[in-house]
Design a protein around this motif. Structure first.
Motif, PDB file in Angstrom:
ATOM      1  N   LEU A  21       0.664  -1.088   0.030  1.00 23.18           N
ATOM      2  CA  LEU A  21      -0.114   0.144   0.015  1.00 23.18           C
ATOM      3  C   LEU A  21       0.894   1.187   0.021  1.00 23.18           C
ATOM      4  N   SER A  25       0.897   4.248  -3.047  1.00 22.32           N
ATOM      5  CA  SER A  25       0.836   5.644  -3.003  1.00 22.32           C
ATOM      6  C   SER A  25       2.110   6.326  -3.183  1.00 22.32           C
ATOM      7  N   ARG A  43      -4.585   0.218 -14.089  1.00 23.10           N
ATOM      8  CA  ARG A  43      -4.660  -1.157 -13.366  1.00 23.10           C
ATOM      9  C   ARG A  43      -5.112  -2.323 -14.453  1.00 23.10           C
ATOM     10  N   THR A  86      -7.637   3.119  -8.197  1.00 26.34           N
ATOM     11  CA  THR A  86      -6.583   2.721  -7.104  1.00 26.34           C
ATOM     12  C   THR A  86      -6.923   1.359  -6.371  1.00 26.34           C
ATOM     13  N   LEU A  87      -6.239   1.125  -5.235  1.00 24.49           N
ATOM     14  CA  LEU A  87      -6.400  -0.371  -4.436  1.00 24.49           C
ATOM     15  C   LEU A  87      -6.889  -0.001  -3.161  1.00 24.49           C
ATOM     16  N   SER A  88      -7.837  -0.500  -2.676  1.00 20.21           N
ATOM     17  CA  SER A  88      -8.019  -0.096  -1.025  1.00 20.21           C
ATOM     18  C   SER A  88      -7.256  -1.440  -0.351  1.00 20.21           C
ATOM     19  N   SER A  89      -7.390  -1.341   1.016  1.00 26.27           N
ATOM     20  CA  SER A  89      -6.737  -2.293   1.646  1.00 26.27           C
ATOM     21  C   SER A  89      -7.593  -3.630   1.573  1.00 26.27           C
ATOM     22  N   SER A  90      -8.758  -3.728   1.416  1.00 24.83           N
ATOM     23  CA  SER A  90      -9.485  -4.869   1.280  1.00 24.83           C
ATOM     24  C   SER A  90      -9.212  -5.584  -0.294  1.00 24.83           C
ATOM     25  N   GLU A  91      -9.139  -4.695  -1.162  1.00 25.78           N
ATOM     26  CA  GLU A  91      -8.957  -5.167  -2.480  1.00 25.78           C
ATOM     27  C   GLU A  91      -7.469  -5.880  -2.474  1.00 25.78           C
ATOM     28  N   VAL A  92      -6.549  -5.298  -1.780  1.00 23.76           N
ATOM     29  CA  VAL A  92      -5.184  -5.965  -1.635  1.00 23.76           C
ATOM     30  C   VAL A  92      -5.179  -7.321  -1.186  1.00 23.76           C
ATOM     31  N   GLU A  93      -6.029  -7.317   0.104  1.00 24.57           N
ATOM     32  CA  GLU A  93      -6.348  -8.661   0.753  1.00 24.57           C
ATOM     33  C   GLU A  93      -6.865  -9.702  -0.228  1.00 24.57           C
ATOM     34  N   SER A  94      -8.028  -9.163  -1.222  1.00 24.56           N
ATOM     35  CA  SER A  94      -8.602 -10.074  -2.053  1.00 24.56           C
ATOM     36  C   SER A  94      -7.736 -10.549  -3.339  1.00 24.56           C
TER      37      SER A  94
END
Length: 553
Positions: A21, A25, A43, A86-94
């Motif tokens: 993350l 950024s 993306r 962009t990517l959220s933290s939940s998307e990164v986890e997915s």
């Protein structure tokens, strides 16, 4: 993958997600530590993600689930909107969950001999030399460029830490591989550029970024080993080397993958994700028919533009297509029945009789269903789709206080047809400007219901398909498509959409001039897909980014 092992691997790389993350950024700030270098990002789409995994690790790797958002449509294309995601933290986890599954398959005992360039001296201990070789080799393809020594060292340290805590070298490599697969360098197409000496205000992509842009444009996937070698040698920075790679890629069957991806974007196939045609009202439109309708359109386009090399304009009145028994039943036409082989759908080439009411892309269930309501056809949605997706025109949203009750009142005996019900909007000064542009097109298509089934009556009244196009009258959809074909806006939109799709941005004024010249020439010579790809891929401006992107002005 064993759930306990997966949980341990996830715990071992949790710190790396913070790094991911932070790196994202950093990328979004579009800065670089190299003097005069700037980075931009696009993306990956869900399909590009899957294609990349397949091409890097082989077709036997299965990708279960889909953590990838559909995307944002910008300037008519999701490809352009990819610069705004962009990517959220939940998307990164997915993404991490997907990566864990892929990594467990790649590092499985049955695949190690083919997918890992070295063997550990001791499978229960960390082997730094083998780890660095694996990370450097795989990283080149995942990141679409060579990894720096610092990057190799960072992922090697991740593998070492996971090996110590989990007690297995290949499990450690899994952790490193997951870390690479959730890196922005893989999930985004990172484009690096430097100022252009020839064109002030423009920046030239480096060789690795050129390779990525060309590959995702033509094949919709990560650069092949041959293209990466051309980038590494510097050949892609010169006209002869670039042309050689374009010729090689154009000759490959994989050019169809790029065509399908472009038209899926241009024709808004992402709407299939939320398509909800009421099967109670339209029993022939099953989920299988929905899937087959999408394939029919792509198969028809590929045959027309690639196999037969025909003109793009002829797609709108061509009588040639492909059908399955289910689609033939929907369309009410007879086709020879073939037995299904191994579960495959029995596609049959089909040509509508001359003067048949159904022909071209606008007569296919794909377009007709995508731009309808769940329980009714929509002249306004269909007309808007032609204007926006095929003519690159912008129709503003309706005012917030518009009364839709009359349009939806199908029980009023005075307004039996859609044309009757839309009269109020065309007579309303607030609505007339937009509805005059949209409704005549959509009303010509009212002979097809929301599922694409032909009809000539609505509520006992004969459907009137007449209208005007640029002041010229037409009586039915066949005459409308003839006028549409002759409109220069149809082909200028198509050519610009293809360019915008490849660059993932809107063109600069200088590029618009090149596009206008190209359009003028192709309208005279023939608007052929392969020729258009050749011209775009060989244009030096295709491998540039503006100092200030058009949407940022």
């Amino acid at each position: 993958m064993d759930l306990k092992i997966a949980k341990k691997i996830r715990l071992s790389i949790q710190a790396s997600l913070i790094v991911v993350l932070s790196a994202l950024s950093f990328i979004l700030s579009a800065q670089s530590s190299i003097e005069d270098e700037r980075i931009t990002f696009v993306r990956l789409t869900a399909e590009q993600y899957r294609n990349s995994i397949r091409d890097i690790f082989g077709e036997s790797i299965e990708i279960s689930g889909n953590a990838i958002a559909t995307g944002v449509r910008e300037a008519g294309l999701i490809a352009v909107g990819g610069r705004k995601l962009t990517l959220s933290s939940s998307e990164v986890e997915s993404y991490e969950v997907l990566a864990l599954d892929v990594a467990s398959q790649v590092l499985s005992p049955s695949r190690r001999d083919t997918l890992i360039p070295c063997r550990a001296r001791n499978e229960n201990a960390f082997d730094g030399e083998c780890a660095r070789e694996f990370i450097g080799t795989v990283g080149l393809h995942l990141f679409r460029r060579p990894l720096s020594e610092d990057e190799i060292g960072s992922f090697s340290a991740m593998a070492s830490s996971a090996t110590d805590s989990l007690g297995g070298f290949y499990i450690g490599l899994q952790a490193a591989l997951v870390g690479m697969m959730v890196s922005p360098e893989f999930l985004f197409r990172i484009e690096r550029s430097v100022p252009s000496a020839e064109e002030p205000g423009m920046r030239r992509l480096d060789a690795w970024s050129r390779a990525s842009r060309l590959s995702f444009f033509l094949w919709n996937t990560t650069p092949s080993p041959a293209l990466l070698r051309a980038a590494q040698s510097g050949e892609l920075m010169f006209e002869d080397g670039l042309n050689q790679q374009v010729e090689r890629m154009m000759a490959s069957p994989r050019i169809e993958d790029g065509l399908r991806a472009f038209f899926s974007d241009m024709l808004a196939f992402d709407r299939f994700d939320t398509l909800d045609i009421d099967t109670t009202l339209y029993p022939k439109f099953t989920k299988n028919v929905e899937d087959e309708a999408r394939e029919q359109t792509l198969r028809t386009i590929a045959d027309h533009l690639l196999d037969r090399g025909a003109d793009y304009r002829d797609l709108f009145d061509s009588r040639k297509t492909f059908l399955t028994p289910a689609l033939a039943a929907l369309y009410g036409v007879p086709i020879p029945i073939r037995q299904e082989m191994g579960g495959r759908v029995p596609w049959v080439p089909y040509e509508y009789p001359e003067n048949h009411v159904r022909a071209g892309l606008l007569g296919q269930a794909t377009f007709l269903s995508l731009f309808s309501h769940p329980g009714a056809s929509s002249p306004t949605l269909r007309g808007k789709a032609v204007r926006e997706h095929l003519l690159c025109q912008t129709i503003p949203p309706p005012p917030g206080d518009v009364d839709f009750s009359l349009v939806r009142d199908t029980d009023n005996p005075e307004f039996r047809t859609a044309r009757d019900r839309l009269t109020e909007h065309r007579n309303n000064p607030t609505c007339a400007g937009c509805h005059t542009l949209m409704d005549p097109i959509g009303l010509a298509l009212e002979i097809f219901d929301a599922s694409g089934v032909y009809r000539n009556m609505e509520n006992g009244a004969l459907i009137d398909t007449s209208g005007k196009w640029l002041g010229q009258e037409y009586s039915d959809v066949r005459e409308l498509t003839t006028m549409l074909k002759e409109d220069p806006t149809l082909t200028s939109c198509f050519i610009q959409r293809a360019y915008n799709y490849g660059t993932a941005r809107e063109p600069t004024p200088g590029e618009l001039q090149w596009l206008n010249i190209t359009h003028s020439q192709l309208r005279q010579e023939g608007v052929h897909w392969r020729e258009l790809l050749q011209r775009i891929s060989r244009n030096p401006d295709f491998y540039t980014v503006p100092e200030a992107a058009p949407q940022e002005n």
